[in-house]
Write a protein that holds these residues in place. Structure first.
Motif, PDB file in Angstrom:
ATOM      1  N   GLN A 148      33.035  90.576  37.862  1.00  0.00           N
ATOM      2  CA  GLN A 148      34.209  90.670  38.729  1.00  0.00           C
ATOM      3  C   GLN A 148      35.135  91.674  37.805  1.00  0.00           C
ATOM      4  OE1 GLN A 148      36.188  87.282  39.460  1.00  0.00           O
ATOM      5  NE2 GLN A 148      37.806  88.105  40.435  1.00  0.00           N
ATOM      6  N   ASN A 149      35.840  92.601  38.698  1.00  0.00           N
ATOM      7  CA  ASN A 149      36.671  93.697  38.081  1.00  0.00           C
ATOM      8  C   ASN A 149      38.069  93.050  37.819  1.00  0.00           C
ATOM      9  OD1 ASN A 149      34.839  95.572  38.417  1.00  0.00           O
ATOM     10  ND2 ASN A 149      35.634  96.165  40.462  1.00  0.00           N
ATOM     11  N   LYS A 150      38.600  93.568  36.810  1.00  0.00           N
ATOM     12  CA  LYS A 150      39.886  93.060  36.172  1.00  0.00           C
ATOM     13  C   LYS A 150      40.916  93.372  37.186  1.00  0.00           C
ATOM     14  CE  LYS A 150      41.517  92.705  32.666  1.00  0.00           C
ATOM     15  NZ  LYS A 150      42.135  92.290  30.981  1.00  0.00           N
ATOM     16  N   PRO A 151      41.871  92.434  37.488  1.00  0.00           N
ATOM     17  CA  PRO A 151      43.237  92.782  38.776  1.00  0.00           C
ATOM     18  C   PRO A 151      43.797  94.125  38.113  1.00  0.00           C
ATOM     19  CG  PRO A 151      43.299  90.494  38.027  1.00  0.00           C
ATOM     20  CD  PRO A 151      42.264  91.154  37.194  1.00  0.00           C
ATOM     21  N   ASP A 152      44.226  95.197  39.308  1.00  0.00           N
ATOM     22  CA  ASP A 152      44.758  96.388  38.769  1.00  0.00           C
ATOM     23  C   ASP A 152      46.186  95.880  39.128  1.00  0.00           C
ATOM     24  OD1 ASP A 152      46.010  98.772  38.872  1.00  0.00           O
ATOM     25  OD2 ASP A 152      44.447  99.635  39.882  1.00  0.00           O
ATOM     26  N   ALA A 153      46.757  95.790  37.982  1.00  0.00           N
ATOM     27  CA  ALA A 153      48.263  95.373  37.876  1.00  0.00           C
ATOM     28  C   ALA A 153      49.149  96.359  38.401  1.00  0.00           C
ATOM     29  CB  ALA A 153      48.811  95.071  36.453  1.00  0.00           C
ATOM     30  N   ALA A 154      48.881  97.656  38.452  1.00  0.00           N
ATOM     31  CA  ALA A 154      49.671  98.674  39.027  1.00  0.00           C
ATOM     32  C   ALA A 154      49.656  98.498  40.495  1.00  0.00           C
ATOM     33  CB  ALA A 154      49.371 100.112  38.888  1.00  0.00           C
ATOM     34  N   VAL A 155      48.492  98.190  41.138  1.00  0.00           N
ATOM     35  CA  VAL A 155      48.044  97.683  42.428  1.00  0.00           C
ATOM     36  C   VAL A 155      49.129  96.476  43.099  1.00  0.00           C
ATOM     37  CG1 VAL A 155      46.682  97.436  44.300  1.00  0.00           C
ATOM     38  CG2 VAL A 155      46.197  99.253  42.814  1.00  0.00           C
ATOM     39  N   LEU A 156      48.910  95.642  42.251  1.00  0.00           N
ATOM     40  CA  LEU A 156      49.424  94.397  42.531  1.00  0.00           C
ATOM     41  C   LEU A 156      50.993  94.370  42.336  1.00  0.00           C
ATOM     42  CD1 LEU A 156      47.294  91.806  40.229  1.00  0.00           C
ATOM     43  CD2 LEU A 156      47.645  91.945  42.815  1.00  0.00           C
ATOM     44  N   TYR A 157      51.586  95.228  41.432  1.00  0.00           N
ATOM     45  CA  TYR A 157      52.835  95.237  41.424  1.00  0.00           C
ATOM     46  C   TYR A 157      53.489  96.242  42.402  1.00  0.00           C
ATOM     47  CZ  TYR A 157      57.618  95.897  39.622  1.00  0.00           C
ATOM     48  OH  TYR A 157      58.906  95.831  39.420  1.00  0.00           O
ATOM     49  N   ALA A 158      52.673  97.187  43.081  1.00  0.00           N
ATOM     50  CA  ALA A 158      53.447  97.813  44.285  1.00  0.00           C
ATOM     51  C   ALA A 158      54.009  96.958  45.311  1.00  0.00           C
ATOM     52  CB  ALA A 158      52.356  98.671  44.853  1.00  0.00           C
ATOM     53  N   LYS A 159      53.523  95.768  45.519  1.00  0.00           N
ATOM     54  CA  LYS A 159      54.282  94.815  46.398  1.00  0.00           C
ATOM     55  C   LYS A 159      55.651  94.313  45.923  1.00  0.00           C
ATOM     56  CE  LYS A 159      49.703  93.004  48.355  1.00  0.00           C
ATOM     57  NZ  LYS A 159      49.009  91.493  48.410  1.00  0.00           N
ATOM     58  N   CYS A 160      55.551  94.176  44.489  1.00  0.00           N
ATOM     59  CA  CYS A 160      56.742  93.728  43.914  1.00  0.00           C
ATOM     60  C   CYS A 160      57.847  94.635  43.769  1.00  0.00           C
ATOM     61  CB  CYS A 160      56.386  93.410  42.365  1.00  0.00           C
ATOM     62  SG  CYS A 160      54.937  92.263  42.125  1.00  0.00           S
ATOM     63  N   ASN A 172      49.023  83.566  46.670  1.00  0.00           N
ATOM     64  CA  ASN A 172      47.424  83.953  46.612  1.00  0.00           C
ATOM     65  C   ASN A 172      47.267  84.617  45.307  1.00  0.00           C
ATOM     66  OD1 ASN A 172      46.527  82.942  49.350  1.00  0.00           O
ATOM     67  ND2 ASN A 172      47.799  84.788  50.103  1.00  0.00           N
ATOM     68  N   LEU A 173      47.957  84.595  44.424  1.00  0.00           N
ATOM     69  CA  LEU A 173      47.580  85.219  42.949  1.00  0.00           C
ATOM     70  C   LEU A 173      47.056  84.331  42.449  1.00  0.00           C
ATOM     71  CD1 LEU A 173      51.298  86.425  42.050  1.00  0.00           C
ATOM     72  CD2 LEU A 173      49.486  87.912  42.866  1.00  0.00           C
ATOM     73  N   SER A 174      45.851  84.772  41.708  1.00  0.00           N
ATOM     74  CA  SER A 174      44.844  84.245  40.588  1.00  0.00           C
ATOM     75  C   SER A 174      45.563  83.999  39.524  1.00  0.00           C
ATOM     76  CB  SER A 174      43.577  84.794  40.594  1.00  0.00           C
ATOM     77  OG  SER A 174      43.528  86.133  39.934  1.00  0.00           O
ATOM     78  N   ASP A 175      45.124  83.174  38.500  1.00  0.00           N
ATOM     79  CA  ASP A 175      45.567  83.144  36.931  1.00  0.00           C
ATOM     80  C   ASP A 175      45.232  84.591  36.416  1.00  0.00           C
ATOM     81  OD1 ASP A 175      46.208  80.553  37.419  1.00  0.00           O
ATOM     82  OD2 ASP A 175      44.835  79.691  36.155  1.00  0.00           O
ATOM     83  N   GLU A 176      44.316  85.316  36.848  1.00  0.00           N
ATOM     84  CA  GLU A 176      43.893  86.443  36.313  1.00  0.00           C
ATOM     85  C   GLU A 176      44.996  87.502  36.670  1.00  0.00           C
ATOM     86  OE1 GLU A 176      41.708  84.623  37.850  1.00  0.00           O
ATOM     87  OE2 GLU A 176      40.601  83.934  36.059  1.00  0.00           O
ATOM     88  N   ASP A 177      45.396  87.515  38.225  1.00  0.00           N
ATOM     89  CA  ASP A 177      46.403  88.476  38.814  1.00  0.00           C
ATOM     90  C   ASP A 177      47.785  88.002  38.038  1.00  0.00           C
ATOM     91  OD1 ASP A 177      44.680  89.267  40.618  1.00  0.00           O
ATOM     92  OD2 ASP A 177      45.405  88.005  42.188  1.00  0.00           O
ATOM     93  N   ILE A 178      48.091  86.905  37.939  1.00  0.00           N
ATOM     94  CA  ILE A 178      49.405  86.491  37.070  1.00  0.00           C
ATOM     95  C   ILE A 178      49.426  87.138  35.603  1.00  0.00           C
ATOM     96  CG2 ILE A 178      50.733  84.697  36.212  1.00  0.00           C
ATOM     97  CD1 ILE A 178      50.226  83.179  39.004  1.00  0.00           C
ATOM     98  N   ASP A 179      48.158  86.945  35.024  1.00  0.00           N
ATOM     99  CA  ASP A 179      48.193  87.423  33.567  1.00  0.00           C
ATOM    100  C   ASP A 179      48.489  88.917  33.760  1.00  0.00           C
ATOM    101  OD1 ASP A 179      47.652  86.785  30.784  1.00  0.00           O
ATOM    102  OD2 ASP A 179      46.298  88.234  31.063  1.00  0.00           O
ATOM    103  N   ALA A 180      47.647  89.576  34.458  1.00  0.00           N
ATOM    104  CA  ALA A 180      47.768  91.249  34.535  1.00  0.00           C
ATOM    105  C   ALA A 180      49.070  91.549  34.803  1.00  0.00           C
ATOM    106  CB  ALA A 180      46.715  91.650  35.409  1.00  0.00           C
ATOM    107  N   LEU A 181      49.657  90.940  35.963  1.00  0.00           N
ATOM    108  CA  LEU A 181      51.145  91.274  36.293  1.00  0.00           C
ATOM    109  C   LEU A 181      52.019  91.131  35.131  1.00  0.00           C
ATOM    110  CD1 LEU A 181      51.579  90.046  40.041  1.00  0.00           C
ATOM    111  CD2 LEU A 181      51.917  92.371  39.304  1.00  0.00           C
TER     112      LEU A 181
END
Length: 85
Positions: free
Chosen positions: A1-13, A69-78
């Motif tokens: 599984q690919n690591k979450p892309d924090a920059a993509v996730l953060y675009a919503k923030c 809908n954020l996973s623990d991995e998403d949260i860590d990356a963010l």
């Protein structure tokens, strides 16, 4: 599984918090800039919003929806990404 892309996730923030975390989110309490938070604080906040146990004012419902809908991995990356601001 690919690591979450924090920059993509953060675009919503960025719409509310600014591209560099230096905008106060509308309707939040305490004028907190997420850029001033450390990684542990971001993790704690996002998990609190995800579990709906944290409230930071009338617009917390927006964060509940954003975090649910954020996973623990998403949260860590963010948190790592935001901590670098």
């Amino acid at each position: 599984q690919n690591k979450p892309d924090a920059a993509v996730l953060y675009a919503k923030c960025a719409a509310c918090h600014g591209k560099d975390g230096k905008s106060v989110a509308p309707g939040s309490v305490g004028n907190v800039l997420i850029a001033s938070l450390n990684k542990a604080q971001v993790v704690e906040s996002l998990k609190g919003f995800r579990e709906r146990t944290l409230s930071k004012g009338g617009n917390s419902i927006i964060m509940y929806m954003q975090a649910k809908n954020l996973s623990d991995e998403d949260i860590d990356a963010l948190a790592t990404y935001i901590d670098a601001f």
